[in-house]
Scaffold this motif. Sequence first.
Motif, PDB file in Angstrom:
ATOM      1  N   ALA A 168       0.699 -71.667  23.224  1.00 23.89           N
ATOM      2  CA  ALA A 168      -0.242 -73.324  22.440  1.00 23.89           C
ATOM      3  C   ALA A 168       0.635 -73.369  20.615  1.00 23.89           C
ATOM      4  CB  ALA A 168      -1.151 -71.717  21.930  1.00 23.89           C
ATOM      5  N   ALA A 169       0.358 -74.860  20.281  1.00 25.46           N
ATOM      6  CA  ALA A 169       1.466 -74.657  19.019  1.00 25.46           C
ATOM      7  C   ALA A 169       0.726 -74.419  17.733  1.00 25.46           C
ATOM      8  CB  ALA A 169       1.912 -76.423  19.390  1.00 25.46           C
ATOM      9  N   PHE A 170       1.671 -74.218  16.630  1.00 27.33           N
ATOM     10  CA  PHE A 170       0.720 -72.852  16.259  1.00 27.33           C
ATOM     11  C   PHE A 170       1.424 -74.636  14.363  1.00 27.33           C
ATOM     12  CE2 PHE A 170       1.937 -70.207  12.481  1.00 27.33           C
ATOM     13  CZ  PHE A 170       0.419 -69.999  12.067  1.00 27.33           C
TER      14      PHE A 170
ATOM     15  N   ASN B 133      -5.347 -73.776   3.527  1.00 25.97           N
ATOM     16  CA  ASN B 133      -5.399 -72.988   3.872  1.00 25.97           C
ATOM     17  C   ASN B 133      -5.780 -72.506   5.588  1.00 25.97           C
ATOM     18  OD1 ASN B 133      -4.301 -71.727   1.778  1.00 25.97           O
ATOM     19  ND2 ASN B 133      -6.459 -70.866   1.050  1.00 25.97           N
ATOM     20  N   TYR B 134      -5.532 -73.044   6.350  1.00 28.12           N
ATOM     21  CA  TYR B 134      -6.254 -73.302   7.414  1.00 28.12           C
ATOM     22  C   TYR B 134      -4.846 -73.222   8.791  1.00 28.12           C
ATOM     23  CZ  TYR B 134     -11.031 -73.580   9.745  1.00 28.12           C
ATOM     24  OH  TYR B 134     -12.102 -73.125   9.972  1.00 28.12           O
ATOM     25  N   PHE B 135      -4.994 -72.151   9.640  1.00 23.73           N
ATOM     26  CA  PHE B 135      -4.104 -72.472  11.047  1.00 23.73           C
ATOM     27  C   PHE B 135      -4.417 -73.181  12.278  1.00 23.73           C
ATOM     28  CE2 PHE B 135      -3.940 -68.225   9.331  1.00 23.73           C
ATOM     29  CZ  PHE B 135      -2.381 -68.154   8.232  1.00 23.73           C
TER      30      PHE B 135
ATOM     31  N   ASP C 231      -0.836 -62.535  12.868  1.00 22.39           N
ATOM     32  CA  ASP C 231       0.546 -62.380  13.946  1.00 22.39           C
ATOM     33  C   ASP C 231       0.653 -61.560  14.643  1.00 22.39           C
ATOM     34  OD1 ASP C 231       1.264 -61.819  10.211  1.00 22.39           O
ATOM     35  OD2 ASP C 231       3.246 -61.810  10.850  1.00 22.39           O
ATOM     36  N   THR C 232      -0.014 -60.786  15.190  1.00 24.82           N
ATOM     37  CA  THR C 232      -0.517 -60.360  16.462  1.00 24.82           C
ATOM     38  C   THR C 232      -0.892 -61.196  17.366  1.00 24.82           C
ATOM     39  OG1 THR C 232      -0.594 -58.099  15.442  1.00 24.82           O
ATOM     40  CG2 THR C 232      -0.997 -57.926  17.706  1.00 24.82           C
ATOM     41  N   HIS C 233      -1.537 -62.091  16.680  1.00 24.78           N
ATOM     42  CA  HIS C 233      -2.922 -63.002  17.468  1.00 24.78           C
ATOM     43  C   HIS C 233      -2.509 -64.191  17.231  1.00 24.78           C
ATOM     44  CE1 HIS C 233      -7.084 -61.472  15.889  1.00 24.78           C
ATOM     45  NE2 HIS C 233      -5.889 -60.453  14.885  1.00 24.78           N
ATOM     46  N   VAL C 234      -1.535 -64.880  16.095  1.00 24.36           N
ATOM     47  CA  VAL C 234      -1.154 -66.054  16.485  1.00 24.36           C
ATOM     48  C   VAL C 234       0.589 -65.994  17.567  1.00 24.36           C
ATOM     49  CG1 VAL C 234       0.140 -67.714  15.438  1.00 24.36           C
ATOM     50  CG2 VAL C 234      -1.843 -66.619  14.207  1.00 24.36           C
ATOM     51  N   ILE C 235       1.440 -64.717  17.113  1.00 21.30           N
ATOM     52  CA  ILE C 235       2.255 -64.960  18.650  1.00 21.30           C
ATOM     53  C   ILE C 235       2.221 -65.308  19.905  1.00 21.30           C
ATOM     54  CG2 ILE C 235       4.649 -63.004  18.662  1.00 21.30           C
ATOM     55  CD1 ILE C 235       3.926 -62.620  16.167  1.00 21.30           C
ATOM     56  N   GLY C 236       0.583 -64.353  19.797  1.00 25.84           N
ATOM     57  CA  GLY C 236       0.533 -63.990  21.641  1.00 25.84           C
ATOM     58  C   GLY C 236      -0.176 -64.969  21.830  1.00 25.84           C
ATOM     59  N   PHE C 237      -1.240 -65.753  20.878  1.00 28.87           N
ATOM     60  CA  PHE C 237      -1.597 -66.813  21.030  1.00 28.87           C
ATOM     61  C   PHE C 237       0.450 -68.185  21.857  1.00 28.87           C
ATOM     62  CE2 PHE C 237      -5.238 -67.137  18.094  1.00 28.87           C
ATOM     63  CZ  PHE C 237      -5.910 -66.451  19.891  1.00 28.87           C
TER      64      PHE C 237
END
Length: 436
Positions: free
Chosen positions: A141-143, A150-152, A130-136
């Motif tokens: 960045a869109a997520f 099983n891929y982000f 979560d920390t990585h993705v929320i930072g991006f």
Amino acid sequence: MSSVFEVRGGNRLKGDIIPQGAKNEALQIISAVLLTPEKVVISNIPDILDVNLLIELLGDAGVKINRKDRATCEFQADNIDSAYLESAEFKKKSGRLRGSVMMAGPLLARFGKAYIPKPGGDKIGRRRLDTHVIGFEKLGAAFAYDNDDNYFRLESNGGLKGAFMLLDEPSVTGTANIVMAAVLAQGTTTIYNAACEPYLQQLCKMLNSMGAKISGVGSNMLIIEGVSSLKGCSHAMLPDMIEIGSFIGLAAMTQSEITIRNAGVQHLGVIPDKFRQLGIQLEIRGDDIYIPQQDSYEIQTFIDGSILTIYDHPWPGFTPDLLSIVLVVATQAKGSVLIHQKMFESRLFFVDKLIDMGAQIILCDPHRAAVIGLGRQHKLRGITMSSPDIRAGVALLIAALSAEGKSTIHNIDQIDRGYQYIDQRLRNLGADIKRV
């Protein structure tokens, strides 16, 4: 059939040992080569599975790799194959390696898109992304999550833009990933509650030498002024502080006289003091640590006489990776200690193996274990066991080296993931250890 270690304990070891380069630094530093098309030379690379897999993965993605020797490697990411990064092969291979998540920040910064597999690696409890993705996302960045594989997926249409963010936890890999994305973003990024581990300081130092503008290095607030491009550099990695802590514990447990050479003493933080609290004598001699042969060591109490508690905490507190080692070393000390593992909920389950070996340990819950030191009145006895994760594996290996009789350790791939040629290096000190 994977190999096992056969260990006959009871030998006193003697001699010098040089720690390998830091595994946790390597995964960040090596991913950072993706940020520039110019040459980057990295030295003091540990020759271990996790790091070699990451280098191989970069090679598959089109990075030119010239390995001058096992410890030095030249990288040039001037021709990345973006189609490969979307292929099934990349998904499969990167899913085997926890460190592959570190490629996301650099790829997003330089190419505008990145893919993250669901994490593999150690079974020591859930490790959130979560920390990585929320930072991006804060950087623009869109997520999206792809259920089928099983891929982000991350994309930054229109480029990344600097932002203020307060991290929900001072995640080392999360901070590193966000820093690598932010160095090429437009404008200024401020990361508060940033991790400040030496590994992260090393990453920032390397990025600054490539032309990034990062200030606040070593504190929990990083300010990053984005630049349009980065150039090449040379970078030498720190010695691995987890190995250093493991060797201090090993020396005490086996009543050995060992000198750890080139230990990067100024970067060890509280580690030497925590071992001193267990009663272990050690002398800092320049950049070496000398551990004299000690017949016994006594756990200190707090000033008011109450029982010592040793717990993990984000840097500059005590690293969770050494709690398994401290726990094992405490089993042969005089006195008692409570080990409190806050960060991971299943790292203490290996203590049942130590109890089988004769250690006096009460596992209170998944996070806490009380160790009643045997004060060497009874030696641990050798058993057959299996290594659950990298750090517990080495803790069990240390126990086996101090135990009476033969121990057999299965699943040693887990140890090889984090410690290079460990059996050979221990044999050089006089240990009786065979890879079968």
